[in-house]
Structure formats: C-alpha cells, structure tokens
Motif scaffolding. Structure first.
Motif, PDB file in Angstrom:
ATOM      1  N   ALA A   1       0.712  -1.053   0.016  1.00 55.42           N
ATOM      2  CA  ALA A   1      -0.051  -0.062  -0.109  1.00 55.42           C
ATOM      3  C   ALA A   1       0.858   1.259  -0.059  1.00 55.42           C
ATOM      4  CB  ALA A   1      -1.007  -0.215   1.273  1.00 55.42           C
ATOM      5  N   ALA A   2       2.036   1.064   0.458  1.00 52.53           N
ATOM      6  CA  ALA A   2       2.830   2.338   0.765  1.00 52.53           C
ATOM      7  C   ALA A   2       3.580   2.615  -0.513  1.00 52.53           C
ATOM      8  CB  ALA A   2       3.876   2.163   1.981  1.00 52.53           C
ATOM      9  N   VAL A   3       4.120   1.496  -1.179  1.00 49.56           N
ATOM     10  CA  VAL A   3       4.615   1.804  -2.434  1.00 49.56           C
ATOM     11  C   VAL A   3       3.648   2.316  -3.476  1.00 49.56           C
ATOM     12  CG1 VAL A   3       4.616  -0.551  -3.627  1.00 49.56           C
ATOM     13  CG2 VAL A   3       6.544   1.053  -4.068  1.00 49.56           C
ATOM     14  N   ARG A   4       2.360   1.920  -3.444  1.00 49.29           N
ATOM     15  CA  ARG A   4       1.320   2.415  -4.661  1.00 49.29           C
ATOM     16  C   ARG A   4       0.964   3.761  -4.165  1.00 49.29           C
ATOM     17  NH1 ARG A   4      -1.435  -1.448  -7.478  1.00 49.29           N
ATOM     18  NH2 ARG A   4      -1.068  -3.664  -6.815  1.00 49.29           N
ATOM     19  N   ARG A   5       0.974   4.115  -2.727  1.00 53.07           N
ATOM     20  CA  ARG A   5       0.778   5.576  -2.446  1.00 53.07           C
ATOM     21  C   ARG A   5       1.648   6.683  -2.919  1.00 53.07           C
ATOM     22  NH1 ARG A   5       2.635   8.043   1.220  1.00 53.07           N
ATOM     23  NH2 ARG A   5       3.321   6.306   2.460  1.00 53.07           N
ATOM     24  N   GLU A   6       3.060   6.044  -2.394  1.00 50.82           N
ATOM     25  CA  GLU A   6       4.139   7.014  -2.910  1.00 50.82           C
ATOM     26  C   GLU A   6       3.996   7.205  -4.332  1.00 50.82           C
ATOM     27  OE1 GLU A   6       6.324   8.711  -1.325  1.00 50.82           O
ATOM     28  OE2 GLU A   6       5.737   8.366   0.693  1.00 50.82           O
ATOM     29  N   LEU A   7       4.127   6.117  -5.043  1.00 45.15           N
ATOM     30  CA  LEU A   7       4.075   6.426  -6.525  1.00 45.15           C
ATOM     31  C   LEU A   7       3.168   7.159  -7.201  1.00 45.15           C
ATOM     32  CD1 LEU A   7       6.316   4.944  -8.746  1.00 45.15           C
ATOM     33  CD2 LEU A   7       6.347   4.268  -6.190  1.00 45.15           C
ATOM     34  N   ALA A   8       1.815   7.114  -6.667  1.00 45.60           N
ATOM     35  CA  ALA A   8       0.749   7.995  -6.826  1.00 45.60           C
ATOM     36  C   ALA A   8       1.090   9.433  -6.522  1.00 45.60           C
ATOM     37  CB  ALA A   8      -0.631   7.524  -6.379  1.00 45.60           C
ATOM     38  N   GLU A   9       1.622   9.660  -5.342  1.00 43.78           N
ATOM     39  CA  GLU A   9       1.783  11.213  -4.864  1.00 43.78           C
ATOM     40  C   GLU A   9       3.299  11.749  -5.506  1.00 43.78           C
ATOM     41  OE1 GLU A   9       0.695  10.252  -0.084  1.00 43.78           O
ATOM     42  OE2 GLU A   9       2.673  10.647  -0.795  1.00 43.78           O
ATOM     43  N   GLU A  10       3.981  10.838  -5.831  1.00 41.03           N
ATOM     44  CA  GLU A  10       5.407  11.589  -6.369  1.00 41.03           C
ATOM     45  C   GLU A  10       5.451  11.644  -7.840  1.00 41.03           C
ATOM     46  OE1 GLU A  10       9.058   9.927  -5.110  1.00 41.03           O
ATOM     47  OE2 GLU A  10       8.868  10.460  -2.817  1.00 41.03           O
ATOM     48  N   VAL A  11       4.774  10.809  -8.596  1.00 40.90           N
ATOM     49  CA  VAL A  11       4.763  10.900 -10.010  1.00 40.90           C
ATOM     50  C   VAL A  11       3.366  10.535 -10.833  1.00 40.90           C
ATOM     51  CG1 VAL A  11       7.319  10.206 -10.416  1.00 40.90           C
ATOM     52  CG2 VAL A  11       5.542   8.436 -10.233  1.00 40.90           C
ATOM     53  N   GLY A  12       2.305  10.477  -9.744  1.00 37.97           N
ATOM     54  CA  GLY A  12       0.964  10.216 -10.454  1.00 37.97           C
ATOM     55  C   GLY A  12       0.706   8.868 -11.216  1.00 37.97           C
ATOM     56  N   LEU A  13       1.489   7.916 -10.924  1.00 37.92           N
ATOM     57  CA  LEU A  13       1.452   6.715 -11.467  1.00 37.92           C
ATOM     58  C   LEU A  13       0.553   5.572 -10.592  1.00 37.92           C
ATOM     59  CD1 LEU A  13       4.807   5.935 -13.005  1.00 37.92           C
ATOM     60  CD2 LEU A  13       2.782   6.866 -14.278  1.00 37.92           C
ATOM     61  N   HIS A  14      -0.328   4.702 -11.472  1.00 36.04           N
ATOM     62  CA  HIS A  14      -1.197   3.589 -10.857  1.00 36.04           C
ATOM     63  C   HIS A  14      -0.504   2.508 -11.170  1.00 36.04           C
ATOM     64  CE1 HIS A  14      -3.939   6.416  -9.191  1.00 36.04           C
ATOM     65  NE2 HIS A  14      -4.086   7.124 -10.284  1.00 36.04           N
ATOM     66  N   LEU A  15      -0.190   1.930 -10.063  1.00 34.75           N
ATOM     67  CA  LEU A  15       0.851   0.503 -10.389  1.00 34.75           C
ATOM     68  C   LEU A  15       0.144  -0.816 -10.754  1.00 34.75           C
ATOM     69  CD1 LEU A  15       3.509   1.019  -7.753  1.00 34.75           C
ATOM     70  CD2 LEU A  15       3.636   1.904 -10.211  1.00 34.75           C
ATOM     71  N   LYS A  16       0.515  -1.653 -11.375  1.00 38.05           N
ATOM     72  CA  LYS A  16      -0.124  -2.893 -11.358  1.00 38.05           C
ATOM     73  C   LYS A  16       1.173  -4.083 -11.305  1.00 38.05           C
ATOM     74  CE  LYS A  16      -0.086  -3.051 -16.683  1.00 38.05           C
ATOM     75  NZ  LYS A  16      -0.838  -3.482 -17.640  1.00 38.05           N
ATOM     76  N   ASN A  17       0.820  -5.214 -11.065  1.00 39.66           N
ATOM     77  CA  ASN A  17       1.989  -6.328 -10.877  1.00 39.66           C
ATOM     78  C   ASN A  17       2.940  -5.969 -10.013  1.00 39.66           C
ATOM     79  OD1 ASN A  17       0.352  -7.721 -13.140  1.00 39.66           O
ATOM     80  ND2 ASN A  17       1.693  -6.633 -14.491  1.00 39.66           N
ATOM     81  N   VAL A  18       2.473  -5.382  -8.846  1.00 43.84           N
ATOM     82  CA  VAL A  18       3.607  -5.130  -8.113  1.00 43.84           C
ATOM     83  C   VAL A  18       4.062  -6.213  -7.167  1.00 43.84           C
ATOM     84  CG1 VAL A  18       4.069  -3.864  -5.635  1.00 43.84           C
ATOM     85  CG2 VAL A  18       2.484  -2.899  -7.259  1.00 43.84           C
ATOM     86  N   ARG A  19       5.473  -6.647  -6.985  1.00 44.39           N
ATOM     87  CA  ARG A  19       6.140  -7.554  -6.606  1.00 44.39           C
ATOM     88  C   ARG A  19       7.355  -7.209  -5.901  1.00 44.39           C
ATOM     89  NH1 ARG A  19       6.836  -7.170 -11.736  1.00 44.39           N
ATOM     90  NH2 ARG A  19       8.868  -7.591 -12.883  1.00 44.39           N
ATOM     91  N   TYR A  20       7.601  -8.064  -4.825  1.00 39.76           N
ATOM     92  CA  TYR A  20       8.828  -7.591  -3.687  1.00 39.76           C
ATOM     93  C   TYR A  20      10.059  -8.165  -4.654  1.00 39.76           C
ATOM     94  CZ  TYR A  20      12.243  -8.546  -0.315  1.00 39.76           C
ATOM     95  OH  TYR A  20      13.678  -8.368   0.296  1.00 39.76           O
ATOM     96  N   ALA A  21      11.210  -7.172  -4.640  1.00 33.00           N
ATOM     97  CA  ALA A  21      12.219  -7.391  -5.333  1.00 33.00           C
ATOM     98  C   ALA A  21      13.399  -7.702  -4.197  1.00 33.00           C
ATOM     99  CB  ALA A  21      12.682  -6.154  -6.007  1.00 33.00           C
TER     100      ALA A  21
END
Length: 136
Positions: A46-66
């Motif tokens: 949830a944090a990575v989805r929120r941060e990417l939306a806040e910082e660059v306006g992107l909505h993510l899919k296929n989020v996986r741990y690296a």
C-alpha cells in the motif's frame, strides 16, 4: 531515540518496456526510483502504491517484492539517515508523469540504458537485480 526509517520504492516498467528513473531533491542530484516512507498502519505494498501516486502520479499493477537494502548514513542522501529500503518491481499502463515537489527530472529508459545514468547506490543495486532477472 532515533530509529531506522522504513521506506519503499519501485522500479516501474511502462507500456513500451522502459523503466522510470527520477532525479529527486533528496539524493544530491543522483537518479533513483520514486518512493518514500511507510506510514503507521500501512502495508509495504500500500505504501509503494501511495508513494508512486503522490510523487509521479502513476497507478501500479503487478507489484512484486524485489529486495531489501539498508542505507546507513549514506553520503548520497541529503541528510543523515538510517533507512531500511524495501524495493519492488511494478508495471503501469501510464507514461504521463505528474511530478510532486521532490521530483526534479524524470526519464523512461530501456533497462539496459539505466546504468548509464548517475544512479544512487541503492538504485544501481535494484537495476542490476532487474537486469539479472531479465537474463534468467
């Protein structure tokens, strides 16, 4: 007592199979990936989805741990900090960037070209991991 900060970030592939790199105000002119601090009660995803939306306006899919990394008093960071960095790989259908005040510049680049950018150390490690996974 100071404690390490838990932070998240993501190397994101766009629709043209290019990855997003950003130059932020926090890494002394070096390039990296968007991300930031995990908030109380928030999952890492949830944090990575929120941060990417806040910082660059992107909505993510296929989020996986690296991977997980540490940055302990890194001279590359703009102030003394001890960060536990939880990195993700993700994708997006968007390429339009809506930068917040932390993002000074951005570029969508083929993964093979990412190491030619002046990347911060932790992003260099993440890009190398992505390249290794792409070869496997």
């Amino acid at each position: 007592m100071n404690r390490p900060l838990v932070c998240v970030g993501a190397l994101v592939w766009g629709p043209e199979n290019r990855v997003l790199l950003v130059r932020t105000t926090k890494w002394r002119g070096l390039w990296g990936v968007p991300g930031g601090k995990v908030e109380w009660g928030e999952t890492l995803e949830a944090a990575v989805r929120r941060e990417l939306a806040e910082e660059v306006g992107l909505h993510l899919k296929n989020v996986r741990y690296a991977q997980t990394q540490e940055a302990v008093l890194s001279e590359e960071f703009h102030k003394p900090a001890h960060m536990l960095l939880v990195d993700f790989f993700a994708a997006t259908d968007d390429t339009a960037i809506t930068p917040n005040e932390e993002i000074a510049e951005w570029a969508w680049v083929p993964l093979a070209q990412a190491p030619s950018y002046p990347l911060n150390t932790v992003t260099r490690t993440l890009v190398a991991l992505a390249a290794q996974a792409a070869r496997a």
